[in-house]
Every structure is written in C-alpha cells, then in structure tokens.
Design a protein around this motif. Sequence first.
Motif: not given
Length: 422
Positions: A240-266
């Motif tokens: 995924l490529v993003g272009i902004a007109e003005r400065p932004v701060a970005v944090l990306a996330l991946l949600q992964t399913p597990t047997t106990g629910g879901v877990q997350y990683a940047t």
Amino acid sequence: MSSKRLCSLALGVALALVARVRPALAHGDTVITQVPDGPAGDGSVFKIKIDLANLSQVERITNVKVLFFHQDGTAWSLATNQGTGSEFTLNLGRLQTIRIQSMGTSATLTSGYAIVRNTEITSIYSEDFEVSVSVFYEVTRGTTVIDTVSVPTSQPTVWFAVPVEADVARNLLSGLAIVNLDTSSSNRIDLRLWQATTPTSTDPTDGGSVSFTLNAKEQRARFLNESGLYPSKTLYRGLLVGIAERPVAVLALLQTPTTGGVQYATLVATNKDALRTSTYMYLRQGFALDADIPQSDYFGNVDEDLFWDVLLETVSTTSRRLTPQSGATIASIGVLTDEQFDNVTLSDLQAGKITLTSSTITFTYGTSAISLNDGSSNLTVGYTFAIKTGLGRYVKVHVGDIITRGSDTAKRDLALEVYVYR
C-alpha cells in the motif's frame, strides 16, 4: 470475533498490541500516532505508558511537553498518574526518567494521539536537551495484567509504503492510523494498493486507489476492509502506497487470528525521505565526519563520545590527511568519473575490488591515514575513498570540489558526495 466488532473495537484497541521497538529520539515533535484508554467490550482495560528520559549528563529538561489529543484534534483531558490534563510539562534532572501513565478510567474505550514537543535550545553535545520516548500499553482484566506491549513513534512524511495483506474470512486484516500534522489546513491522502502476483518477477496488479481528507490535526484509524477504503478486497497481499498533500504520521497494523482470539503486530511503514542515503556535504579541514548519518562535526570534534569516522586533520600549512577515528577503517580507491562512482556497489566495497571497463582497482581497509598534502594526486576532484564505519556500515565518498577557505589559503575544505549503504 465478528467483523462488526472488529470495526468498532479493534483499531481503538488493536494498534496498542504491537511488537517492541527501539525508543525514538526527537528534538521537535515526536508523534504517538495511536493512544487508547479505557475498557474494551471484552472486559479488558487499556492504559498508555509513556517513558521519557533526559539523555544529558549536564543539562536539565524544562521545555518538553506531552500533549494529548482526541481524534478530531481537540485537546484530550486524560486522567494520568501525573494528574488530569491534556498537557504535561516535564521537569527532568540529568539522566532522569519519568513515566506518564493513563489510569484507564475513560467511560468507554477512547482513542486519540499524543505529541511529545521539545522546544529546548541545542548545544554542541548531541545528547543535551534531548529526550528519549518509549511508549508502552498495559492491558488488564480485573487485577491481572494480561499484556504489556509497545508501539513505535512516528516521524513526519508525505510519502509512505507499507506491506499489507487480508483474508477477511479468517479475520486477517491490515490497518492504518494516520494523523494530519498540519494544524491549520485539511490534508488529502491518496492510497494505491499494489496486489502481489505470481511469479514475483512480474509487476503487481493495480488494486485501485482511494482518497480521503483529514481535517487539521485530525487522526483516523481504520482497517483497509472498512467502507471508504477497500471493502471489496477480501483476499490479497501486497504493498500500500500513500501520498499526502501535507505531512502526516503513520502507524500500520496487521491483525492475525489465533485460537484464543486475535493478536496484533506493527507493519513498519517506509517513508520516502528515509530512503535517501546519498548527499553532498561540506567537510572543513580540521573537522570530523560521521559517515553513518552522514554529518560533519561543525563544532570542532568536541563530542568525543560519538562515532566520528574520519578526521580531515591538519598536519602543517601544506600537509593534511584523512585519519580514521573510533574504530573506523578507510581505503583509497583513486580518481573515478561520476558514472564510475555511481556504479560502485556494496559488493565492490565489501570485496575491496572494483572492475572498470579497461582495468580493475583493488583496495584494502586500514587505520593508516590518507594523504591530502599539497601536490598529492589524492587532492583532486574525482578522488574516491571508502569507509567502513565504526558501526560497520560501508560508505563510498567522492570529492566533488576542493575549496580554499577565504583568506586562509593553507586550508583545503572538501565538498563530498557521500553514499551510505544501510
């Protein structure tokens, strides 16, 4: 866990559950792109912990603030261990650390962002008036801590790219949190999805583009399968490529399913400005070069704790030399054209061997100085040398110009093209 629940809960919570990263060092603004506080629907409670440390052994910190904001950019009065408020001013002694921790007492799970703002003066020592920022999240259920994890802080950018994937049927989802850093103007962000294909030697499939606009100081956190982004894309992997007109701060996330629910990683977003590894710079005679950054010590090499890799050392009125410092080694290559310099690869630097059209250049790294005396064949435009820095990086350096400094005709300053292999 249902998709509806994920949409309403996950990015208010999920971006808190990410992998541990190194602290961010900032003089100016450091952005904590996602801040959750309060109880989630599953009985867990989220609190933010921000550890801030004065890195100086000499100077106190009195002009650093931590500011909390709602998603709409308005001030967020947050209950913390340091009191309730939207703004906290630090008063830190030398090498002192403070923790600002929310109490998790918001009525419902509430999300926003924070900025650590450093308005201190600067000094000739790099650690003076600098604060390290580490952000942690504590997740509790009842009186039991069920998770303590950490998120990276973000740097301003207008162009970013992040690997993404989704299998909506399995609750495998990618998401983004984005803050418009412009305090007075709206900001349009354009996203384009490039879906990976097989074989990978071919170009990816264009997965389409979407655009949205953030108001001044607004933050938005969404999974990519939500309305307004890519709701029809249910199974993919790509970029995924993003272009902004003005400065932004970005944090990306991946949600992964597990047997106990879901877990997350940047998922680490790559900022285009961070890709720049070459620069032209000015190195004054008598001053040092930190080739990893690269940066010249314009204050006369007084900060001996840093890895200054090469010193342009004065020997006499007619003699000068490039002297390795702080465990760095250097190698003389000789005169190269611009094209020949551009064609030197990391493998060439590691092997100590450059193959030209009609000849081969071999070289060896060492701690011996390189002469730049008057009359030396090295003191010429096009002269090239290599550095293995004290931190182990390889650097190629090309002399672009030799400068006589005003009336001081004995000095020879250098305009250098520096390319760092990171």
